[in-house]
Design an enzyme around this catalytic site. Structure first.
Site, PDB file in Angstrom:
ATOM      1  N   ALA A   1     -14.633  32.253  65.735  1.00 12.80           N
ATOM      2  CA  ALA A   1     -13.217  32.451  66.044  1.00 12.80           C
ATOM      3  C   ALA A   1     -13.118  32.851  67.513  1.00 12.80           C
ATOM      4  O   ALA A   1     -14.074  33.389  68.087  1.00 12.80           O
ATOM      5  CB  ALA A   1     -12.642  33.530  65.143  1.00 12.80           C
TER       6      ALA A   1
ATOM      7  N   GLY B   1     -17.008  32.027  62.632  1.00  9.11           N
ATOM      8  CA  GLY B   1     -16.106  31.053  62.006  1.00  9.11           C
ATOM      9  C   GLY B   1     -16.691  29.649  61.951  1.00  9.11           C
ATOM     10  O   GLY B   1     -16.332  28.855  61.077  1.00  9.11           O
TER      11      GLY B   1
ATOM     12  N   GLU C   1     -18.841  29.684  58.962  1.00  5.83           N
ATOM     13  CA  GLU C   1     -17.930  29.734  57.810  1.00  5.83           C
ATOM     14  C   GLU C   1     -17.285  28.370  57.561  1.00  5.83           C
ATOM     15  O   GLU C   1     -17.089  27.952  56.422  1.00  5.83           O
ATOM     16  CB  GLU C   1     -16.865  30.813  58.045  1.00  5.83           C
TER      17      GLU C   1
ATOM     18  N   GLU D   1     -20.468  38.701  63.538  1.00  4.72           N
ATOM     19  CA  GLU D   1     -19.256  39.523  63.647  1.00  4.72           C
ATOM     20  C   GLU D   1     -19.538  41.011  63.680  1.00  4.72           C
ATOM     21  O   GLU D   1     -18.857  41.764  64.387  1.00  4.72           O
ATOM     22  CB  GLU D   1     -18.292  39.224  62.485  1.00  4.72           C
TER      23      GLU D   1
HETATM   24  N1  COA Z   1     -14.643  32.871  71.481  1.00  6.62           N
HETATM   25  C1  COA Z   1     -14.159  32.598  72.702  1.00  6.62           C
HETATM   26  N2  COA Z   1     -14.902  32.001  73.655  1.00  6.62           N
HETATM   27  C2  COA Z   1     -16.163  31.685  73.367  1.00  6.62           C
HETATM   28  C3  COA Z   1     -16.728  31.950  72.106  1.00  6.62           C
HETATM   29  C4  COA Z   1     -15.908  32.568  71.140  1.00  6.62           C
HETATM   30  N3  COA Z   1     -16.347  32.813  69.894  1.00  6.62           N
HETATM   31  N4  COA Z   1     -18.024  31.527  72.121  1.00  6.62           N
HETATM   32  C5  COA Z   1     -18.236  31.012  73.346  1.00  6.62           C
HETATM   33  N5  COA Z   1     -17.126  31.108  74.091  1.00  6.62           N
HETATM   34  C6  COA Z   1     -16.946  30.670  75.489  1.00  6.62           C
HETATM   35  C7  COA Z   1     -17.596  31.639  76.463  1.00  6.62           C
HETATM   36  O1  COA Z   1     -16.742  32.744  76.708  1.00  6.62           O
HETATM   37  C8  COA Z   1     -17.802  30.756  77.657  1.00  6.62           C
HETATM   38  O2  COA Z   1     -16.564  30.617  78.328  1.00  6.62           O
HETATM   39  P1  COA Z   1     -16.515  30.667  79.946  1.00  6.62           P
HETATM   40  O3  COA Z   1     -17.333  29.473  80.374  1.00  6.62           O
HETATM   41  O4  COA Z   1     -15.064  30.526  80.242  1.00  6.62           O
HETATM   42  O5  COA Z   1     -17.133  31.962  80.340  1.00  6.62           O
HETATM   43  C9  COA Z   1     -18.127  29.404  77.043  1.00  6.62           C
HETATM   44  O6  COA Z   1     -17.647  29.454  75.702  1.00  6.62           O
HETATM   45  C10 COA Z   1     -19.618  29.129  76.993  1.00  6.62           C
HETATM   46  O7  COA Z   1     -20.250  30.217  76.352  1.00  6.62           O
HETATM   47  P2  COA Z   1     -21.476  31.026  76.983  1.00  6.62           P
HETATM   48  O8  COA Z   1     -21.521  32.365  76.327  1.00  6.62           O
HETATM   49  O9  COA Z   1     -21.392  31.020  78.475  1.00  6.62           O
HETATM   50  O10 COA Z   1     -22.701  30.112  76.551  1.00  6.62           O
HETATM   51  P3  COA Z   1     -24.204  30.566  76.258  1.00  6.62           P
HETATM   52  O11 COA Z   1     -24.989  29.335  76.071  1.00  6.62           O
HETATM   53  O12 COA Z   1     -24.667  31.559  77.252  1.00  6.62           O
HETATM   54  O13 COA Z   1     -24.125  31.339  74.841  1.00  6.62           O
HETATM   55  C11 COA Z   1     -23.432  31.649  72.552  1.00  6.62           C
HETATM   56  C12 COA Z   1     -23.753  30.649  73.691  1.00  6.62           C
HETATM   57  C13 COA Z   1     -22.908  30.853  71.380  1.00  6.62           C
HETATM   58  C14 COA Z   1     -24.735  32.376  72.155  1.00  6.62           C
HETATM   59  C15 COA Z   1     -22.404  32.677  73.058  1.00  6.62           C
HETATM   60  O14 COA Z   1     -21.308  31.971  73.615  1.00  6.62           O
HETATM   61  C16 COA Z   1     -21.867  33.575  71.972  1.00  6.62           C
HETATM   62  O15 COA Z   1     -22.552  34.482  71.560  1.00  6.62           O
HETATM   63  N6  COA Z   1     -20.613  33.312  71.521  1.00  6.62           N
HETATM   64  C17 COA Z   1     -19.950  34.164  70.573  1.00  6.62           C
HETATM   65  C18 COA Z   1     -20.509  33.990  69.183  1.00  6.62           C
HETATM   66  C19 COA Z   1     -19.813  34.932  68.217  1.00  6.62           C
HETATM   67  O16 COA Z   1     -19.970  36.126  68.272  1.00  6.62           O
HETATM   68  N7  COA Z   1     -19.031  34.341  67.304  1.00  6.62           N
HETATM   69  C20 COA Z   1     -18.300  35.090  66.327  1.00  6.62           C
HETATM   70  C21 COA Z   1     -16.919  35.377  66.802  1.00  6.62           C
HETATM   71  S1  COA Z   1     -16.015  36.319  65.625  1.00  6.62           S
END
Ligand code: COA
Length: 253
Positions: A58, A103, A106, A126
């Site tokens: 999400a 999400g 999910e 989460e």
């Molecule tokens: N919500 C909003 N934005 C998200 C996102 C999320 N769940 N997951 C990734 N993004 C965005 C990042 O903020 C980034 O945006 P930016 O380029 O404007 O800074 C872009 O997607 C790329 O993500 P980034 O973190 O730079 O890539 P990465 O390869 O370093 O890491 C992940 C990838 C998936 C490990 C990392 O993005 C992450 O941990 N995301 C969140 C996962 C999460 O906790 N999901 C549950 C949410 S309730």
């Protein structure tokens, strides 16, 4: 959405944010589910993500300032969309090409079959953000892989690779990134070529049966079994078997 040979492919297309599920993307998904539901020419759906994610969860930016009422409303909306997808009258195959976190995991779990790329990553992170999974993770994960393994993943937020997901039974198969969509298309085509009344009844039996006690579930199955005997495909297929001939294509009625 792209449709080909009775298979619709839905691609989550917000790659710059790793297909993070914001309200707009959820609404688009909801609308696509409605269109597919009404389209009799579509027999099977493939759901995948553009870029290096299936969906990374999400949208954290959108959720940051939510109060309790807004959080509950967002969770309820996501849940309602995923529930509709899960109960869509046609099978849905998740082709998990990359991150399927929060999400995203999910959403994959609301699909009927999950195929993963070797690059796929699954998890419910989460807890580390100070929240519970909000789109069904605490319920579908234990139903798919059992309670002990789910507890560990949910309580630690640990992210797992495709091979571990396969071992846990979270995904049906793992393919190289290049092969994934072709494998999903092949599977979808095989299902799309079956008699569709039986396909839909089978999906409904599995879905509805998982929510009720066994005797009620068996009663659903008996109803579904009966329905199939009202179809031309049942009569044609059984006659063809007895006459040792092959059926080229089904009538789906
Ligand atoms: N919500 C909003 N934005 C998200 C996102 C999320 N769940 N997951 C990734 N993004 C965005 C990042 O903020 C980034 O945006 P930016 O380029 O404007 O800074 C872009 O997607 C790329 O993500 P980034 O973190 O730079 O890539 P990465 O390869 O370093 O890491 C992940 C990838 C998936 C490990 C990392 O993005 C992450 O941990 N995301 C969140 C996962 C999460 O906790 N999901 C549950 C949410 S309730």
């Amino acid at each position: 959405m792209a449709a080909n040979e009775r298979v619709a492919t839905l691609t989550l297309n917000r790659p710059d944010a790793l297909n993070a599920l914001n309200a707009a993307l959820l609404r688009d998904l909801d609308a696509a589910v409605s269109r597919i539901e009404d389209d009799d020419d579509i027999h099977v759906v493939i759901l995948t993500g553009a870029g290096r994610a299936f969906a990374a969860g999400a949208d954290i930016g959108e959720m940051l300032a939510y109060n309790a009422v807004e959080g509950k409303k967002f969770g309820a909306y996501g849940n309602s969309v995923f529930y509709r997808l899960e109960n869509l009258n046609k099978p849905v195959i998740a082709a998990v090409n990359g991150f399927a976190l929060g999400g995203g995991c999910e959403l994959a779990m609301a699909c009927d079959i999950r195929l993963a790329s070797e690059k796929a990553k699954f998890g419910q992170p989460e807890v580390g953000l100070g929240i519970t999974p909000g789109f069904g993770g605490t319920q579908r994960l234990p139903r798919l892989i059992g309670s002990p393994a789910s507890m560990e993943l949910l309580l630690t937020g640990r992210v797992i690779g495709a091979e571990e997901a396969l071992r846990l039974g979270l995904v049906n198969a793992v393919y190289s990134p290049d092969e994934l969509l072709a494998k999903a298309a092949g599977l979808a085509k095989t299902i799309a070529a079956q008699p569709q009344v039986a396909v839909r009844q089978i999906k409904q039996c599995v879905r509805k049966g998982a929510q009720v006690d066994l005797s009620t579930a068996i009663a659903f199955e008996a109803e579904a079994f009966g329905v199939c005997f009202s179809t031309e495909d049942q009569k044609d297929s059984m006659a063809a078997f007895l006459e040792k001939r092959k059926i080229d294509s089904f009538k789906n009625k």
